[in-house]
Design a protein around this motif. Structure first.
Motif, short mmCIF file in Angstrom:
data_model
loop_
_atom_site.label_atom_id
_atom_site.label_comp_id
_atom_site.label_asym_id
_atom_site.label_seq_id
_atom_site.Cartn_x
_atom_site.Cartn_y
_atom_site.Cartn_z
N GLY C 347 0.81 -1.21 0.00
CA GLY C 347 0.00 0.00 0.00
C GLY C 347 0.84 1.26 0.00
O GLY C 347 0.60 2.21 -0.76
N GLU C 348 1.87 1.30 0.85
CA GLU C 348 2.71 2.50 0.90
C GLU C 348 3.49 2.69 -0.39
O GLU C 348 3.69 3.81 -0.84
CB GLU C 348 3.67 2.40 2.09
CG GLU C 348 2.96 2.61 3.39
CD GLU C 348 3.92 2.67 4.57
OE1 GLU C 348 4.96 3.35 4.46
OE2 GLU C 348 3.63 2.03 5.59
N GLY C 349 3.89 1.58 -0.96
CA GLY C 349 4.62 1.66 -2.24
C GLY C 349 3.75 2.27 -3.32
O GLY C 349 4.22 3.09 -4.12
N LEU C 350 2.47 1.90 -3.35
CA LEU C 350 1.58 2.47 -4.36
C LEU C 350 1.44 3.97 -4.16
O LEU C 350 1.40 4.73 -5.13
CB LEU C 350 0.21 1.79 -4.32
CG LEU C 350 0.13 0.35 -4.82
CD1 LEU C 350 -1.32 -0.12 -4.81
CD2 LEU C 350 0.73 0.19 -6.21
N SER C 351 1.37 4.40 -2.91
CA SER C 351 1.29 5.84 -2.65
C SER C 351 2.56 6.53 -3.15
O SER C 351 2.50 7.63 -3.71
CB SER C 351 1.14 6.12 -1.15
OG SER C 351 -0.07 5.57 -0.69
N GLU C 352 3.68 5.88 -2.96
CA GLU C 352 4.94 6.47 -3.46
C GLU C 352 4.97 6.52 -4.98
O GLU C 352 5.54 7.44 -5.56
CB GLU C 352 6.14 5.68 -2.94
CG GLU C 352 6.38 5.94 -1.49
CD GLU C 352 7.86 6.13 -1.15
OE1 GLU C 352 8.18 5.95 0.02
OE2 GLU C 352 8.70 6.47 -2.03
N VAL C 353 4.37 5.49 -5.60
CA VAL C 353 4.29 5.48 -7.07
C VAL C 353 3.60 6.75 -7.54
O VAL C 353 4.10 7.46 -8.42
CB VAL C 353 3.49 4.23 -7.53
CG1 VAL C 353 2.96 4.41 -8.95
CG2 VAL C 353 4.36 2.98 -7.44
N THR C 354 2.46 7.05 -6.94
CA THR C 354 1.71 8.22 -7.35
C THR C 354 2.47 9.51 -7.05
O THR C 354 2.53 10.41 -7.88
CB THR C 354 0.32 8.21 -6.70
OG1 THR C 354 -0.48 7.22 -7.37
CG2 THR C 354 -0.38 9.55 -6.79
N GLU C 355 3.06 9.57 -5.86
CA GLU C 355 3.82 10.78 -5.53
C GLU C 355 4.94 11.01 -6.53
O GLU C 355 5.13 12.13 -7.02
CB GLU C 355 4.40 10.65 -4.12
CG GLU C 355 3.35 10.79 -3.04
CD GLU C 355 3.92 10.65 -1.63
OE1 GLU C 355 5.16 10.66 -1.49
OE2 GLU C 355 3.10 10.51 -0.70
#
Lengths: 462, 141, 498
Positions: C347-355
């Motif tokens: 989940g955190e990785g996906l947020s980083e993807v978007t950022e």
């Protein structure tokens, strides 16, 4: 922790934010109204290392028994075949694998030429001049074919044989529902399985857009009246559509030779693994006639030259049919297709050549022929139920015994054999009947093993 | 011949603001697209012709399907051709099926699209403009 | 700058054919006679005849004349050309994934069902929806099925007046095409001066005939529809449904969810957001998610888990389902890759993807704003999301050279072209989506390349207009290709004779 697929580290990102004058990353998301901002973390499994993921997913998939580890007689729309090693090695070349739709022909010649070769080989195989560069699968190709027939003829009725996979029929009905086409089923001769020509002629009239048959049929027998069905359809101005298993065309005439205007089918067996039924490869071909070509769905690759006329090259053509240009008036909304599966098919067909495909088709059919002979010898079993020539699939009935197909299959599974697909739900009128498939994967010993297991299950002597 | 920039607009024709031209031939009206229109469209690769006998309506600001005479296609664009007059399609230019490029090379002669049997010629002609007015119109675009 | 794509003069495979050559072997000779009437047998089949090494060289050479994400920067707007991790390919190719048959007994495919079940759970969480069907094969396929579900929903309410689907003028072509395929009339709603849906125009457009609004958010201009709450209210108050086109999901992962914005139906492009490769056009996968009220209409079957038996199974007992929409259960091979990607990122990785993706797009936006020849048509102080749309109109005014030539010239820099001339509401549009996969240095190189091209357009326009020259082939006669289409080797030979 850093992520291996994100090159810009936190520090670099801080620097980039400074360079563009943003105080922090949240500034870039300030336009998302606060009521709808997600104020917690996504509840997903925590990130794992590549090694952990590999072990984890391997462990999940280990709960499958691939048909390579047992003996399976399943076909029915996708068919297990050997995929030569060089096919995977070529389509995994990342210049192919990681490219998008070839919108820029100058930098995508490889994919364009490979797809042109695919179109060419499919056209050759089905006996027509034009094939598109792929649809999603057989069922959706059929749906699109019905829509195309309706556009070309401006008529609203589409005729299909009653002996068609019910899933495929359901897909067709969904596609047909958009413009409100009526899908009519025509029955079959109960002895031979052949389409009931009398009923067909009675249904045909000025309102029929297309007539569809499958050859080989869903239940494995050949439809021998192709010429007559074509003539009947054409006489009333309807188009004739034929669905195929392309492997069979190593032996049999391409439908174009007996009057098909459109050919659809499942291209999976051409070098693509079964993969639980997807990705697969929708074949779609038609006669080279402007009236049809203008209404063809999907992407087409054409041959041309460089602007100076000196070199041959390939590009997407007749794009005005497609959604990115014609929008709501496009022939279909399809954009992403199954291009890489089409490249596999091209490599497969080029590797087999005419002789290889002929010998393969012959071996598949010969194995089915042998299996039918062996199974027929077992008391209470009959294969096939229709008196007609067959390709590599056939029906097996145990109606004359007191056991069900389900029970027989359960018994087979205990012996490491996956039996045929029960047709009970699809065609109750066929009684306790299953659909079996043989390909080059089956040796004579494999078929003997099936026969002796069935014999044992039915109380015969091993 | 009137020139509007690089574009031709022959005298004696009537023009629509949708860039179609009309040439009166007795009771009949020959229709095509203007030099300006073919130029904006680029190389024409296909012309979708109307069916003979089809009834069409004169184009107005609120465009509908009944006002369409077919479409002209370049490789990456489709433009509807709107009818400058109401009436029935009498004849279409079959040559365009083999040689769509006639629209580019000869928009006012060999590249004509269809002949109409106009049903309300007198009143509808008032909606069209002459070559000089069309050239002025182009300058403002 | 020194880029040169491989340039082979590679004949068609048919031209390499020599009678008698074979590229494969069979396990045994057929032993049974096949009883087929002679008139059904084919007499001739003109497939090429080659040995395996010849086939391998031919297609290797062709691959070398193709450009993928692994070759370099691929800023094709709206297509999310991010890096495709190799481990996804490796796992999807396991025998236990590749060699299972869709009709196998359920107890022999528990792993496949579990994986589909888990993937569905992840996708419902990411989008904020109740259930997801994995059956749809592509984005446009997902849109089409969403429209069929929309119809089933209105029909279940005995509401048969709703024959219109609204799409913004900036929408992907697939939206109106999918709606039309499902039998709907398409109504276009214009964008406002801020590049968002014009809310007043939308209010004037909705009626008792509105079946649904199809919306991409962030939209195709890369801008977030910041009035989405009002938009949703307008559509819902009118009795319509809201469909989310997931093409641009990479711009909002972990920040907001379509379900929370008010969308009723959502589609995903696994081949964009979730890193599965595009394969030169496909295969992809376009799952669709729906809210609780629409769940019963999803295609059959869905994967369920029987807690008592501890087993997964396909649930076909769904009487309100629209039925099947594709053979079998979806593009399973693609689903495996997407699931592997989700596990790798978390989940955190996906947020980083978007950022990272959004930062990359904003970085390009700021840097390119300083380059003469390109401009933004909407407020440059608005941040963009995952992509940014520039207009090359100033360059075209100054030099006569527009987006098309800029795009072609970029190929010579060893980069793929952005999407151009789309969305149609921006003249001379260059639609740039860098994704999270690009480094700052790569973004700088890209901006420099666009600056160089703008300068060349003034100083050496011929160079730009004759581009590309570093690709496998120069500019093609696409007009001839569409005027007299040659679509197969058969047709090619005929045309060569004639």
């Amino acid at each position: 922790m850093g992520y291996p697929y994100i090159p810009n580290t936190r520090e670099i990102r801080e620097q980039m934010l400074r360079e563009i004058g943003a105080a922090n990353i949240n500034e870039l998301f300030a336009d998302i109204p606060s009521q709808i901002r997600l104020k917690r973390k996504l509840k997903l499994p925590p990130a794992m290392s590549e090694l952990e993921v590999k072990r984890h997913v391997q462990a999940i998939l280990a709960k499958n028994t691939p048909f390579t580890q047992m003996l399976s007689f399943l076909g029915g729309g996708v068919w297990p075949h050997h995929v030569p090693a060089h096919i995977r090695s070529l389509v995994q070349r990342s210049e192919f694998l990681t490219s998008y739709t070839p919108y820029q022909p100058e930098t995508s010649q490889g994919m364009l030429q490979a797809l042109f070769e695919y179109q060419s080989m499919i056209a050759e195989l089905v006996g027509l001049d034009v094939a598109n560069s792929s649809m999603y699968d057989w069922a959706t190709s059929l749906g699109e074919a019905a829509l195309m027939c309706a556009r070309v003829t401006r008529r609203q009725k589409f005729i299909v044989p009653k002996l068609i996979a019910k899933d495929r029929l359901s897909v067709l009905r969904n596609y047909a529902s958009g413009p409100g086409l009526e899908v009519v089923e025509v029955g079959y001769n109960h002895r031979t399985g052949q389409l009931d020509l009398k009923q067909l002629r009675a249904e045909l009239g000025g309102d029929v857009a297309g007539v569809y048959i499958e050859n080989p049929s869903y239940l494995g027998f050949l439809e021998t009246q192709g010429d007559e069905i074509a003539a009947a359809a054409h006489k009333t101005g309807a188009l004739f559509v034929v669905g195929v298993n392309p492997i069979s065309l190593g032996l049999f005439k391409g439908p174009g030779e007996y009057g098909a205007d459109i050919v659809v089918g499942e291209g999976q067996p051409l070098g693509n693994p079964v993969s639980f039924g997807g990705p697969s490869l929708g074949i779609f071909a038609c006669r080279d006639e402007s009236k049809l070509l203008r209404q063809l769905p999907g992407r087409l690759i054409g041959a041309t030259t460089t602007l100076d006329g000196k070199a041959r090259g390939y590009c997407m053509v007749l794009q005005t049919r497609e959604q990115h240009i014609r929008r709501e008036r496009a022939t279909s909304s399809i954009c992403t297709n199954e291009a890489l599966c089409a490249v596999s098919a091209a490599i497969y067909l080029a590797s087999l050549g005419p002789r290889g495909l002929h010998d393969l088709a012959e071996l598949c059919a010969s194995n089915a022929s042998y299996a039918m002979k062996k199974l027929n010898m077992i008391k209470g079993l009959r294969a096939p139920i229709f008196d007609a020539p067959h390709f590599n699939e056939f029906t097996l009935t145990c109606d004359d015994t007191h056991v069900s197909i389900q029970k027989l299959n359960a018994g087979l599974l205990k012996r490491g054999i996956q039996g045929g697909k029960s047709l009970r739900a699809e065609f109750p009128e066929l009684g306790e009947t299953a659909l079996l498939c043989t390909t080059e994967l089956h040796s004579r010993e494999d078929i003997d093993r099936l026969a002796s297991a069935l014999n044992e299950l039915l109380g015969g002597k091993g | 011949m009137v020139k509007a920039g690089n574009y031709d607009a022959p005298d004696g024709l009537y023009y629509s603001r949708e860039h179609e031209w009309v040439k009166l031939e007795g009771k009949l009206a020959r229709v095509g697209i203007t030099d300006y229109a073919q130029n904006k469209l680029g190389d024409v690769v296909y012309v979708e012709l109307p069916e003979v006998g089809k009834q069409v309506k004169q184009v107005t600001e609120q465009k509908t399907k009944e006002m369409e005479l077919g479409a002209v296609e370049s490789i990456k664009a489709v433009s509807a051709v709107y009818s400058p007059l109401s009436g029935a399609i009498k004849e279409t230019n079959a040559a365009l099926q083999e040689r769509p490029e006639l629209i580019n090379t000869s928009p006012y002669n060999e590249g004509w699209i269809c002949v109409l049997d106009a049903s309300a010629l007198e009143t509808e002609l008032k909606q069209l403009i002459d070559a000089k007015a069309y050239a002025e119109y182009l300058k403002k675009l | 700058m020194s880029y040169q794509q491989a340039r082979w003069v590679e004949p068609l495979i048919f031209e390499l054919s020599k009678p008698g050559r074979v590229g494969w072997t069979l396990p045994e000779k057929p032993r049974e006679r096949i009883n087929v009437p002679k008139e059904l047998l084919r007499e001739k089949l003109e497939l090429p005849e080659l040995s395996e090494p010849e086939v391998v060289r031919h297609y290797t050479r062709l691959s070398q004349m193709n450009y993928g994400v692994d070759s370099g920067f691929y800023p094709l707007g709206s297509c999310t050309m991010k890096y495709n991790p190799k481990v996804c390919e490796e796992l999807a190719a396991l025998e236990a994934a590749n060699y299972i048959h869709p009709h196998q007994a359920e107890e022999t495919v528990q792993g496949a069902l579990e994986l589909m079940y888990m993937l569905e759970r992840c996708l419902t969480e990411i989008a904020g929806v109740a259930r997801v069907s994995l059956q749809t094969s592509a984005g446009a396929h997902g849109e089409f099925v969403a429209m069929l579900i929309t119809r089933a929903y209105h029909k279940s309410k005995r509401d048969d007046k709703r024959n219109q689907v609204i799409v913004p003028d900036s929408a992907h072509g697939t939206n109106p095409a999918s709606a039309a395929m499902a039998g709907y009339d398409v109504v276009t709603v214009p964008s406002n001066a801020r590049g968002r849906v014009d809310l007043d125009a939308l209010k004037a457009t909705v009626s008792e005939r509105t079946a649904a609004l199809m919306l991409t958010n962030p939209n195709t201009l890369g801008l977030f529809e910041d009035q989405i709450i009002e938009i949703a209210k307008v559509v819902h108050d009118a009795g319509g449904l809201l469909f989310y086109d997931g093409a641009n999901l990479n711009g909002i992962l972990g920040r907001t969810r379509p379900g929370d914005m008010g969308f009723d139906i959502v589609h995903f492009n696994l081949h964009k957001t979730f890193a599965t490769p595009h394969g030169g056009g496909g295969p992809g996968a376009g799952p669709i998610g729906v809210q609780k009220e629409l769940e019963k209409f999803l295609p059959v079957p869905l994967v369920e888990y029987d807690k008592k038996k501890g087993r997964y199974y396909f649930d076909y007992d769904r009487p309100h389902s629209i039925g099947k929409i594709k053979g079998f259960y979806g593009n399973f091979g693609v689903l495996v890759k997407a699931y592997v990607y989700l596990l790798l990122m978390g989940g955190e990785g996906l947020s980083e993807v978007t950022e990272a993706a959004v930062l990359n797009a904003n970085y390009i936006m700021r840097k390119l704003l300083g380059v003469d020849g390109y401009e933004l048509k909407f407020n440059p102080s608005d941040p963009c999301k995952h992509e940014v749309v520039f207009s090359a109109e100033p360059l075209k005014r100054m030099t006569g050279i527009g987006a098309h030539f800029v795009a072609k010239r970029l190929l010579d820099f060893g980069m793929h072209a952005p999407t151009y001339y789309f969305p149609p509401i921006v003249p001379e549009a260059l639609m740039i989506e860098p994704t999270e996969s690009e480094s700052k240095e790569e973004l700088d190189r890209f901006v420099e390349a666009l600056r160089t091209i703008a300068e060349e357009a003034k100083s050496d326009p011929d160079k730009v207009c004759s581009a590309p020259t570093a690709t496998a082939i120069g500019r093609l006669d696409e007009v001839k290709a569409s005027r007299q289409p040659i679509l197969s080797w058969r047709a090619y030979r005929k045309s060569a004779k004639g």
